[in-house]
Write a protein that holds these residues in place. Structure first.
Motif, PDB file in Angstrom:
ATOM      1  N   ARG A  87       0.833  -1.204   0.000  1.00 33.34           N
ATOM      2  CA  ARG A  87       0.000   0.000   0.000  1.00 33.34           C
ATOM      3  C   ARG A  87       0.865   1.251   0.000  1.00 33.34           C
ATOM      4  NH1 ARG A  87      -4.055   2.130   4.818  1.00 33.34           N
ATOM      5  NH2 ARG A  87      -5.201   3.656   3.543  1.00 33.34           N
ATOM      6  N   GLU A  91       0.670   4.048  -2.906  1.00 32.20           N
ATOM      7  CA  GLU A  91       0.202   5.394  -2.581  1.00 32.20           C
ATOM      8  C   GLU A  91       1.319   6.438  -2.646  1.00 32.20           C
ATOM      9  OE1 GLU A  91      -2.708   6.202   0.264  1.00 32.20           O
ATOM     10  OE2 GLU A  91      -3.617   4.194   0.193  1.00 32.20           O
ATOM     11  N   LEU A  95       0.503   9.593  -4.748  1.00 37.10           N
ATOM     12  CA  LEU A  95       0.560  10.924  -4.151  1.00 37.10           C
ATOM     13  C   LEU A  95       1.570  11.807  -4.884  1.00 37.10           C
ATOM     14  CD1 LEU A  95      -0.365  12.917  -2.037  1.00 37.10           C
ATOM     15  CD2 LEU A  95       1.249  11.896  -0.413  1.00 37.10           C
ATOM     16  N   HIS A 143      -8.116  10.338   2.735  1.00 39.39           N
ATOM     17  CA  HIS A 143      -7.054   9.562   2.094  1.00 39.39           C
ATOM     18  C   HIS A 143      -7.335   9.317   0.617  1.00 39.39           C
ATOM     19  CE1 HIS A 143      -4.112   8.633   5.212  1.00 39.39           C
ATOM     20  NE2 HIS A 143      -5.117   8.666   6.062  1.00 39.39           N
ATOM     21  N   LEU A 147      -5.099  11.038  -3.281  1.00 38.89           N
ATOM     22  CA  LEU A 147      -4.670  10.388  -4.520  1.00 38.89           C
ATOM     23  C   LEU A 147      -5.492  10.793  -5.738  1.00 38.89           C
ATOM     24  CD1 LEU A 147      -4.202   6.698  -3.261  1.00 38.89           C
ATOM     25  CD2 LEU A 147      -2.532   8.560  -3.251  1.00 38.89           C
ATOM     26  N   GLN A 156      -6.061   4.136  -7.822  1.00 37.99           N
ATOM     27  CA  GLN A 156      -6.918   4.564  -6.721  1.00 37.99           C
ATOM     28  C   GLN A 156      -7.751   3.395  -6.187  1.00 37.99           C
ATOM     29  OE1 GLN A 156      -7.956   8.209  -9.411  1.00 37.99           O
ATOM     30  NE2 GLN A 156      -8.894   8.580  -7.418  1.00 37.99           N
ATOM     31  N   ALA A 159      -5.478   0.979  -4.279  1.00 40.99           N
ATOM     32  CA  ALA A 159      -5.109   1.552  -2.986  1.00 40.99           C
ATOM     33  C   ALA A 159      -6.262   1.432  -1.987  1.00 40.99           C
ATOM     34  CB  ALA A 159      -4.712   3.018  -3.156  1.00 40.99           C
ATOM     35  N   THR A 204       5.226  11.912   1.003  1.00 43.56           N
ATOM     36  CA  THR A 204       5.200  10.447   0.874  1.00 43.56           C
ATOM     37  C   THR A 204       5.881   9.764   2.063  1.00 43.56           C
ATOM     38  OG1 THR A 204       7.189  10.553  -0.532  1.00 43.56           O
ATOM     39  CG2 THR A 204       5.049  10.477  -1.646  1.00 43.56           C
ATOM     40  N   TYR A 211       1.035   4.999   7.813  1.00 47.86           N
ATOM     41  CA  TYR A 211       0.487   3.668   7.582  1.00 47.86           C
ATOM     42  C   TYR A 211       1.225   2.593   8.379  1.00 47.86           C
ATOM     43  CZ  TYR A 211      -2.333   5.441   3.688  1.00 47.86           C
ATOM     44  OH  TYR A 211      -3.250   6.113   2.919  1.00 47.86           O
TER      45      TYR A 211
END
Length: 234
Positions: A87, A91, A95, A143, A147, A156, A159, A204, A211
């Motif tokens: 993930r 992401e 991002l 969240h 994205l 997307q 994710a 990032t 996370y």
């Protein structure tokens, strides 16, 4: 035609109710869901309930085991770490693209969603051990918006699927002390500020830490729960 449309509406309604109950942590990961009990719970036929469960299995919220039925998706800690790492990779790229491509409207929407997230109570004073449904929805929205400007719908969707896998465990371990004392608001604020500043490396990095901190808390809670359940050696 009208009858078919009505049946689809009922099926969709049951699916959404079941989905909401899963994310309300009504059942622990690994729980075997009984179709008979769910037909009573949602006042629906077994056909409609089974269809809803099949669709949620497609979303990875349920797991189907031949000859055993449907279970709330369950992952080992090693699998959760793998999903969390994947993930992060997905992401981080999404991002970075969003920061490159996002316009002022995206920024404005992101700020607005963050404002809603900050102003939505994460825990209810009457049930302080669990996340509120309103905060969960606001959190998912923030969240997803991070994205959105990447311009890659498949990324997307992927994710979101990865995120929901860990969400089940995050909600179930919400009573844990580390989860309750975590300053998650500061984490979100820092991610937003770096994103609005168009600082992709920092944004990032903060997202990854955000996370993986969740995975650490889940792992800690699972370890302590296993220790408490183990028979005493005295």
């Amino acid at each position: 035609m009208a009858r078919r449309a009505n049946a689809e509406t009922i099926s969709e309604g049951v699916r959404e109710m079941l989905r909401a109950d899963i994310f309300a942590a009504q059942w622990a990961p690994g729980t075997n869901l009984q179709i008979g009990e769910l037909t009573k719970r949602y006042a629906a036929s077994s056909t409609v309930v089974r269809e809803a469960m099949v669709r949620l299995a497609g979303e990875k919220l349920l797991q189907f085991r031949p000859n055993r039925g449907f279970f709330i998706s369950e992952y080992s800690l090693e699998e959760l770490r793998g999903l969390g790492g994947l993930r992060c990779r997905v992401e981080e790229y999404g991002l970075t693209l969003a920061i490159e491509r996002g316009d002022v409207d995206w920024e404005s929407d992101l700020v607005a969603l963050h404002h809603r997230l900050e102003r939505t109570p994460r825990r209810d004073s009457e049930d302080p051990h669990h996340i509120t449904a309103e905060w969960f929805v606001a959190h998912q929205g923030f969240h997803a918006k991070l994205l959105e400007a990447c311009g890659v719908p498949l990324l997307q969707d992927f994710a979101a699927t990865l995120g929901e896998a860990t969400a089940l465990y995050r909600l179930w371990t919400a009573p844990d002390q580390r989860a309750q004392s975590r300053d998650i608001e500061a984490e979100h604020r820092a991610i937003l500020e770096a994103t609005i500043a168009r600082d992709a490396p920092t944004a990032t990095k903060l997202l990854r830490e955000h996370y993986m901190r969740t995975i650490d808390i889940i792992e800690d809670a699972e370890f302590r729960a296993a220790s408490e359940a183990a028979p005493s050696q005295e």
